[in-house]
Design a protein around this motif. Sequence first.
Motif, mmCIF file in Angstrom:
data_model
loop_
_atom_site.group_PDB
_atom_site.id
_atom_site.type_symbol
_atom_site.label_atom_id
_atom_site.label_comp_id
_atom_site.label_asym_id
_atom_site.label_seq_id
_atom_site.Cartn_x
_atom_site.Cartn_y
_atom_site.Cartn_z
ATOM 1 N N HIS A 1 0.844 -1.200 0.000
ATOM 2 C CA HIS A 1 0.000 0.000 0.000
ATOM 3 C C HIS A 1 0.882 1.254 0.000
ATOM 4 C CE1 HIS A 1 0.411 1.394 4.189
ATOM 5 N NE2 HIS A 1 0.365 0.126 4.556
ATOM 6 N N PRO A 2 0.390 2.341 -0.572
ATOM 7 C CA PRO A 2 1.221 3.536 -0.822
ATOM 8 C C PRO A 2 1.896 4.112 0.415
ATOM 9 C CG PRO A 2 -0.852 3.678 -2.015
ATOM 10 C CD PRO A 2 -0.968 2.485 -1.121
ATOM 11 N N GLY A 3 1.303 3.989 1.566
ATOM 12 C CA GLY A 3 1.878 4.611 2.755
ATOM 13 C C GLY A 3 2.904 3.762 3.479
ATOM 14 N N ALA A 4 3.148 2.554 3.002
ATOM 15 C CA ALA A 4 4.059 1.654 3.705
ATOM 16 C C ALA A 4 5.510 2.108 3.560
ATOM 17 C CB ALA A 4 3.903 0.234 3.173
ATOM 18 N N ILE A 5 6.279 1.894 4.617
ATOM 19 C CA ILE A 5 7.716 2.175 4.589
ATOM 20 C C ILE A 5 8.427 0.921 4.089
ATOM 21 C CG2 ILE A 5 9.740 2.753 5.985
ATOM 22 C CD1 ILE A 5 7.769 4.043 7.997
ATOM 23 N N CYS A 6 9.265 1.077 3.083
ATOM 24 C CA CYS A 6 9.991 -0.070 2.519
ATOM 25 C C CYS A 6 11.471 0.048 2.856
ATOM 26 C CB CYS A 6 9.800 -0.136 1.006
ATOM 27 S SG CYS A 6 8.098 -0.477 0.513
ATOM 28 N N ILE A 7 11.980 -0.926 3.555
ATOM 29 C CA ILE A 7 13.397 -0.964 3.936
ATOM 30 C C ILE A 7 14.054 -2.083 3.134
ATOM 31 C CG2 ILE A 7 15.051 -1.188 5.810
ATOM 32 C CD1 ILE A 7 13.157 1.188 6.118
ATOM 33 N N ASP A 8 14.814 -1.700 2.108
ATOM 34 C CA ASP A 8 15.478 -2.717 1.297
ATOM 35 C C ASP A 8 16.988 -2.584 1.434
ATOM 36 O OD1 ASP A 8 15.819 -0.362 -0.028
ATOM 37 O OD2 ASP A 8 15.168 -1.073 -1.987
ATOM 38 N N SER A 9 17.660 -3.705 1.457
ATOM 39 C CA SER A 9 19.120 -3.705 1.580
ATOM 40 C C SER A 9 19.682 -4.880 0.797
ATOM 41 C CB SER A 9 19.543 -3.781 3.053
ATOM 42 O OG SER A 9 18.986 -4.925 3.677
ATOM 43 N N GLY A 10 20.993 -4.899 0.650
ATOM 44 C CA GLY A 10 21.630 -5.897 -0.197
ATOM 45 C C GLY A 10 21.916 -7.208 0.505
ATOM 46 N N MET A 11 22.667 -8.063 -0.201
ATOM 47 C CA MET A 11 23.026 -9.370 0.343
ATOM 48 C C MET A 11 23.941 -9.215 1.550
ATOM 49 S SD MET A 11 23.660 -11.667 -3.088
ATOM 50 C CE MET A 11 23.902 -13.148 -2.100
ATOM 51 N N LYS A 12 23.911 -10.218 2.409
ATOM 52 C CA LYS A 12 24.734 -10.283 3.622
ATOM 53 C C LYS A 12 24.376 -9.194 4.629
ATOM 54 C CE LYS A 12 28.608 -12.297 1.029
ATOM 55 N NZ LYS A 12 30.056 -12.219 0.708
ATOM 56 N N ARG A 13 23.160 -8.634 4.511
ATOM 57 C CA ARG A 13 22.707 -7.601 5.453
ATOM 58 C C ARG A 13 21.519 -8.115 6.262
ATOM 59 N NH1 ARG A 13 23.984 -2.448 4.059
ATOM 60 N NH2 ARG A 13 23.358 -2.023 6.214
ATOM 61 N N GLU A 14 21.453 -9.425 6.442
ATOM 62 C CA GLU A 14 20.291 -10.012 7.111
ATOM 63 C C GLU A 14 20.126 -9.508 8.548
ATOM 64 O OE1 GLU A 14 21.411 -12.687 3.753
ATOM 65 O OE2 GLU A 14 22.514 -11.729 5.393
ATOM 66 N N LYS A 15 21.219 -9.440 9.291
ATOM 67 C CA LYS A 15 21.108 -8.988 10.681
ATOM 68 C C LYS A 15 20.674 -7.527 10.753
ATOM 69 C CE LYS A 15 23.696 -10.432 14.015
ATOM 70 N NZ LYS A 15 24.843 -10.729 14.916
ATOM 71 N N THR A 16 21.141 -6.734 9.815
ATOM 72 C CA THR A 16 20.724 -5.324 9.775
ATOM 73 C C THR A 16 19.227 -5.223 9.522
ATOM 74 O OG1 THR A 16 22.891 -4.664 8.936
ATOM 75 C CG2 THR A 16 21.071 -3.113 8.616
ATOM 76 N N ARG A 17 18.728 -6.047 8.597
ATOM 77 C CA ARG A 17 17.292 -6.027 8.306
ATOM 78 C C ARG A 17 16.484 -6.470 9.527
ATOM 79 N NH1 ARG A 17 19.138 -7.766 3.119
ATOM 80 N NH2 ARG A 17 18.687 -9.974 3.444
ATOM 81 N N ALA A 18 16.980 -7.472 10.231
ATOM 82 C CA ALA A 18 16.276 -7.936 11.429
ATOM 83 C C ALA A 18 16.246 -6.841 12.498
ATOM 84 C CB ALA A 18 16.946 -9.197 11.968
ATOM 85 N N GLU A 19 17.356 -6.135 12.656
ATOM 86 C CA GLU A 19 17.406 -5.020 13.623
ATOM 87 C C GLU A 19 16.389 -3.946 13.259
ATOM 88 O OE1 GLU A 19 18.940 -4.614 16.370
ATOM 89 O OE2 GLU A 19 20.722 -5.897 16.418
#
Length: 470
Positions: free
Chosen positions: A48-66
């Motif tokens: 949906h248009p108001g959603a915040i999207c946090i995208d990152s590259g490979m080997k950044r799994e822990k950062t995404r979890a944080e």
Amino acid sequence: MGTGKIIVAGIGPGSESDITPAVLSAIRQSDVIVGYKYYFRFIEKIIHPGAICIDSGMKREKTRAEEAYNYAAEGKVVTVISSGDAGIYGMAPLIYEMQREKGSNISIEVLPGISAFQKAASLLGAPVGHDFCVLSLSDLMTPWELIEKRIKAASMADFITAIYNPKSEGRYWQLYRLIELFLQERDPQTPVGFVRQAGREEQEVTITTLADFDPEQVDMFTVILIGNSQTYRFDNKMITPRGYYGEIKMGKAETGIGQDIMIRSFRTIEKDLKNKDIPLDKKWALLHAIHTTADFDMENILRIDDNAVASLYDRLNSGAVRTIITDVTMAASGIRKGALQRMGLEVKCYLQDEKTVALATEKGITRTQAGIRIAVGEHPDALFVFGNAPTALMELCDLIRKGKATPAGIIAAPVGFVHVQESKHMVKPFTSIPKLIVEGRKGGSNLAATLVNSILCYNDAINLKPGRDV
């Protein structure tokens, strides 16, 4: 501020049609979507248009979890996306591990997705119809020594095996090693299927065999499925039977349970041979001998003339030789009737013949000796098989030297302690006659019969598929 929550969702292999309704609903209702940037292309139409999207590259799994925990702590509903199923090489384990490390009480929900190997399997046919396992060749998080141990276990246990992360730009040799290990346990003709970009526009589906598989055809976007001993190819699909029809189909032939066990046994024996460089016809007879006796000393004592098995098969199969003579009835009974019928051959043993009894009494010789003398009179050019009586073998040698017998071949496997070794030595000078000799005191009717059987089914040797007539 609302109650925060983390949803870990598997978005499937890459097509919106493969995303489950529960995951679609979660993505549409989430305040924040967190994931590997490549995966957002598969869900961009449903965010949906108001959603915040946090995208990152490979080997950044822990950062995404944080990031997910930080936004959830603010009371937001966060969906962490993984391709395929989030619990299979996905983000779900990391999210739970981080919850434990943080001592967090944030609610977590895992929504399953269609995994890449399931999608690949559906495109290949029905290759996962029985017990299976899934392996990743990536050694980024797992030592290669452990991965190789698991590969060996999977191949030995006859699991259908799905392979994730088969190759990358800097990691290529591991897949070659996997194929090498599987070929030590599996038939080279085992079906292998691989799917690149399953469920996506670039999708490619290929079915080949273990022997013909080319690792250079796959990349990190490929899932490989290796069949088990029962998997076969039909109508350009891979099929692994569940067992409803009782028998196992392999290609166009049907393999019964007895033959299937024999095939597996032969592969085990072949793997344990000390000498790996044996000519095919000699190895074929040796595998039969070890299978019958469970005695690996056969490697040392089974003496086979060059090309003996192949040449005897050709003569029997062509009809040049029609008769097999045995010294005792037990040896005759061990020769497979199905093979004899298929090739139009007869087996004769004169031990119980009235003429044999009379001749033995008249000449003061053993009945086996007398039986061979009569057999030579009627079938001088037969294949002669000895599994019990050294005196019978000695009789044949004497008749050969006198020019009365011209055997097509000799299988010399009498057993015992008196005259046994001498009788086998007596056979060796006949260099023009194809011979299979069990040296020393060992032998026996069952061993003699199995050596005959190895000759009768020699055309199956190239595919290592014994027991056609079991």
